[in-house]
Motif scaffolding. Structure first.
Motif, mmCIF file in Angstrom:
data_model
loop_
_atom_site.group_PDB
_atom_site.id
_atom_site.type_symbol
_atom_site.label_atom_id
_atom_site.label_comp_id
_atom_site.label_asym_id
_atom_site.label_seq_id
_atom_site.Cartn_x
_atom_site.Cartn_y
_atom_site.Cartn_z
ATOM 1 N N GLY A 5 -2.849 -58.864 -9.703
ATOM 2 C CA GLY A 5 -1.836 -58.146 -10.476
ATOM 3 C C GLY A 5 -0.652 -59.027 -10.839
ATOM 4 N N ASP A 6 -0.190 -59.830 -9.868
ATOM 5 C CA ASP A 6 0.930 -60.733 -10.136
ATOM 6 C C ASP A 6 0.564 -61.781 -11.181
ATOM 7 O OD1 ASP A 6 2.524 -59.406 -8.307
ATOM 8 O OD2 ASP A 6 2.162 -60.849 -6.676
ATOM 9 N N ASN A 7 -0.662 -62.288 -11.105
ATOM 10 C CA ASN A 7 -1.083 -63.309 -12.074
ATOM 11 C C ASN A 7 -1.288 -62.717 -13.468
ATOM 12 O OD1 ASN A 7 -0.891 -65.356 -10.237
ATOM 13 N ND2 ASN A 7 -3.041 -65.343 -9.698
ATOM 14 N N ILE A 8 -1.776 -61.503 -13.541
ATOM 15 C CA ILE A 8 -1.908 -60.834 -14.841
ATOM 16 C C ILE A 8 -0.521 -60.628 -15.457
ATOM 17 C CG2 ILE A 8 -2.535 -58.638 -15.948
ATOM 18 C CD1 ILE A 8 -5.034 -58.618 -14.124
ATOM 19 N N LYS A 9 0.427 -60.235 -14.625
ATOM 20 C CA LYS A 9 1.804 -60.062 -15.096
ATOM 21 C C LYS A 9 2.378 -61.397 -15.593
ATOM 22 C CE LYS A 9 6.111 -57.923 -13.538
ATOM 23 N NZ LYS A 9 6.738 -57.223 -12.389
ATOM 24 N N THR A 10 2.059 -62.479 -14.892
ATOM 25 C CA THR A 10 2.511 -63.813 -15.303
ATOM 26 C C THR A 10 1.949 -64.178 -16.674
ATOM 27 O OG1 THR A 10 2.676 -64.545 -12.996
ATOM 28 C CG2 THR A 10 2.506 -66.267 -14.671
ATOM 29 N N SER A 38 1.174 -53.617 -10.466
ATOM 30 C CA SER A 38 1.872 -53.203 -9.237
ATOM 31 C C SER A 38 0.961 -53.220 -8.018
ATOM 32 C CB SER A 38 2.471 -51.809 -9.416
ATOM 33 O OG SER A 38 1.438 -50.851 -9.542
ATOM 34 N N GLY A 39 -0.341 -53.413 -8.219
ATOM 35 C CA GLY A 39 -1.279 -53.469 -7.101
ATOM 36 C C GLY A 39 -1.855 -52.130 -6.707
ATOM 37 N N LYS A 40 -1.569 -51.076 -7.477
ATOM 38 C CA LYS A 40 -2.110 -49.751 -7.179
ATOM 39 C C LYS A 40 -3.589 -49.669 -7.487
ATOM 40 C CE LYS A 40 2.228 -47.317 -7.953
ATOM 41 N NZ LYS A 40 2.968 -46.428 -8.833
ATOM 42 N N SER A 41 -4.048 -50.493 -8.461
ATOM 43 C CA SER A 41 -5.475 -50.526 -8.782
ATOM 44 C C SER A 41 -5.871 -51.946 -9.159
ATOM 45 C CB SER A 41 -5.809 -49.552 -9.915
ATOM 46 O OG SER A 41 -5.191 -49.964 -11.117
ATOM 47 N N LYS A 42 -7.176 -52.159 -9.218
ATOM 48 C CA LYS A 42 -7.725 -53.474 -9.589
ATOM 49 C C LYS A 42 -8.272 -53.388 -11.012
ATOM 50 C CE LYS A 42 -7.111 -55.385 -5.564
ATOM 51 N NZ LYS A 42 -5.964 -56.246 -5.435
ATOM 52 N N PRO A 43 -8.241 -54.499 -11.743
ATOM 53 C CA PRO A 43 -8.770 -54.480 -13.111
ATOM 54 C C PRO A 43 -10.285 -54.344 -13.113
ATOM 55 C CG PRO A 43 -8.147 -56.709 -12.494
ATOM 56 C CD PRO A 43 -7.707 -55.817 -11.377
ATOM 57 N N SER A 44 -10.805 -53.697 -14.135
ATOM 58 C CA SER A 44 -12.259 -53.577 -14.280
ATOM 59 C C SER A 44 -12.824 -54.922 -14.728
ATOM 60 C CB SER A 44 -12.595 -52.511 -15.324
ATOM 61 O OG SER A 44 -12.201 -52.970 -16.619
ATOM 62 N N LEU A 45 -14.130 -55.068 -14.635
ATOM 63 C CA LEU A 45 -14.799 -56.283 -15.092
ATOM 64 C C LEU A 45 -14.528 -56.500 -16.584
ATOM 65 C CD1 LEU A 45 -16.605 -58.665 -14.461
ATOM 66 C CD2 LEU A 45 -18.587 -57.199 -14.860
ATOM 67 N N SER A 50 -11.935 -59.529 -20.938
ATOM 68 C CA SER A 50 -11.024 -59.512 -22.079
ATOM 69 C C SER A 50 -9.853 -60.459 -21.849
ATOM 70 C CB SER A 50 -10.525 -58.080 -22.313
ATOM 71 O OG SER A 50 -9.651 -58.041 -23.400
ATOM 72 N N LEU A 51 -9.296 -60.431 -20.655
ATOM 73 C CA LEU A 51 -8.181 -61.303 -20.296
ATOM 74 C C LEU A 51 -8.591 -62.772 -20.387
ATOM 75 C CD1 LEU A 51 -5.260 -61.375 -19.102
ATOM 76 C CD2 LEU A 51 -6.324 -61.430 -16.872
ATOM 77 N N LEU A 52 -9.755 -63.095 -19.855
ATOM 78 C CA LEU A 52 -10.231 -64.476 -19.859
ATOM 79 C C LEU A 52 -10.469 -64.972 -21.283
ATOM 80 C CD1 LEU A 52 -12.778 -64.322 -16.889
ATOM 81 C CD2 LEU A 52 -10.404 -65.072 -16.828
ATOM 82 N N GLU A 53 -11.075 -64.132 -22.107
ATOM 83 C CA GLU A 53 -11.407 -64.536 -23.470
ATOM 84 C C GLU A 53 -10.181 -64.607 -24.374
ATOM 85 O OE1 GLU A 53 -14.356 -61.661 -24.606
ATOM 86 O OE2 GLU A 53 -15.994 -62.853 -23.761
ATOM 87 N N TRP A 61 -8.109 -69.439 -11.050
ATOM 88 C CA TRP A 61 -6.657 -69.320 -10.887
ATOM 89 C C TRP A 61 -6.253 -67.859 -10.722
ATOM 90 C CZ3 TRP A 61 -3.508 -66.677 -14.375
ATOM 91 C CH2 TRP A 61 -2.156 -66.666 -14.041
ATOM 92 N N LEU A 62 -6.833 -66.984 -11.540
ATOM 93 C CA LEU A 62 -6.483 -65.572 -11.524
ATOM 94 C C LEU A 62 -6.740 -64.957 -10.145
ATOM 95 C CD1 LEU A 62 -5.550 -63.219 -13.373
ATOM 96 C CD2 LEU A 62 -7.962 -62.717 -13.719
ATOM 97 N N ILE A 63 -7.852 -65.305 -9.529
ATOM 98 C CA ILE A 63 -8.234 -64.713 -8.243
ATOM 99 C C ILE A 63 -7.624 -65.470 -7.059
ATOM 100 C CG2 ILE A 63 -10.208 -64.258 -6.730
ATOM 101 C CD1 ILE A 63 -11.809 -63.751 -9.330
ATOM 102 N N LYS A 64 -7.517 -66.794 -7.179
ATOM 103 C CA LYS A 64 -7.038 -67.616 -6.063
ATOM 104 C C LYS A 64 -5.572 -67.368 -5.741
ATOM 105 C CE LYS A 64 -6.626 -72.356 -4.528
ATOM 106 N NZ LYS A 64 -6.564 -73.726 -4.945
ATOM 107 N N GLY A 65 -4.774 -67.141 -6.765
ATOM 108 C CA GLY A 65 -3.378 -66.846 -6.527
ATOM 109 C C GLY A 65 -2.459 -68.032 -6.630
ATOM 110 N N GLN A 66 -2.979 -69.141 -7.093
ATOM 111 C CA GLN A 66 -2.134 -70.309 -7.290
ATOM 112 C C GLN A 66 -1.292 -70.077 -8.532
ATOM 113 O OE1 GLN A 66 -4.287 -73.820 -8.418
ATOM 114 N NE2 GLN A 66 -3.097 -75.047 -7.005
ATOM 115 N N SER A 67 -0.010 -70.382 -8.440
ATOM 116 C CA SER A 67 0.858 -70.149 -9.581
ATOM 117 C C SER A 67 0.415 -70.961 -10.786
ATOM 118 C CB SER A 67 2.301 -70.463 -9.200
ATOM 119 O OG SER A 67 2.863 -71.402 -10.042
#
Length: 158
Positions: A5-10, A38-45, A50-53, A61-67
């Motif tokens: 969630g934090d990385n998607i927001k970034t 906010s971490g209330k839910s996880k993104p769907s596949l 869509s985000l990756l493309e 990076w998205l999953i690992k959490g590295q800034s």
């Protein structure tokens, strides 16, 4: 911890989009995006794809959490450290007057950070760099004369 969630927001903020605009691009509602960030839910596949493309995001990076900036900075630091190491080796070789035929650390540096050159270019450059500055100037003048003669001899294509 809400890494995804934090990385998607970034990603959203880097692209200067508000939640409504970003959600529209991803094909989800603003409420769903808010819950993901906010971490209330996880993104769907589908949302992840869509985000990756659409934003060229690295899944690791998205999953690992590295800034995002830390990742780019680390790559830059590696290149800078490598450049500094090559320069130190070059200086040590110059100071010790060690001359090994066709070993040219400038070429190693160039090969790491620019396009490749042919074997003849490599040989020519290695030899050229061993000449005194005055001799280098003579070689450059010679090449310029050769090129100007070739230019005069080559018929122009109109």
């Amino acid at each position: 911890m809400n890494i995804i969630g934090d990385n998607i927001k970034t990603v959203r903020k880097i692209n200067s989009l508000n939640q409504i605009e970003f959600a529209k691009v991803l094909g989800i509602s603003q409420g769903t995006l808010s819950d993901i960030e906010s971490g209330k839910s996880k993104p769907s596949l589908e949302t992840l794809i869509s985000l990756l493309e659409k934003f060229d995001v690295n899944l690791y990076w998205l999953i690992k959490g590295q800034s995002f900036f830390e990742s780019k900075l680390r790559k830059t630091e590696i290149k800078d450290n490598l450049r500094e190491s090559i320069i130190l080796i070059e200086n040590e070789l110059k100071e010790s007057y060690l001359q090994i035929p066709f070993l040219d650390l400038y070429l190693l540096r160039d090969e790491l950070f620019t396009t490749k050159i042919s074997n003849n270019e490599n040989k020519l450059l290695g030899l050229f760099r061993r000449l005194k500055p005055k001799d280098q100037e003579d070689i450059i003048s010679f090449i310029e004369v050769k090129l100007s003669k070739n230019k005069k001899q080559t018929p122009s294509i109109s």
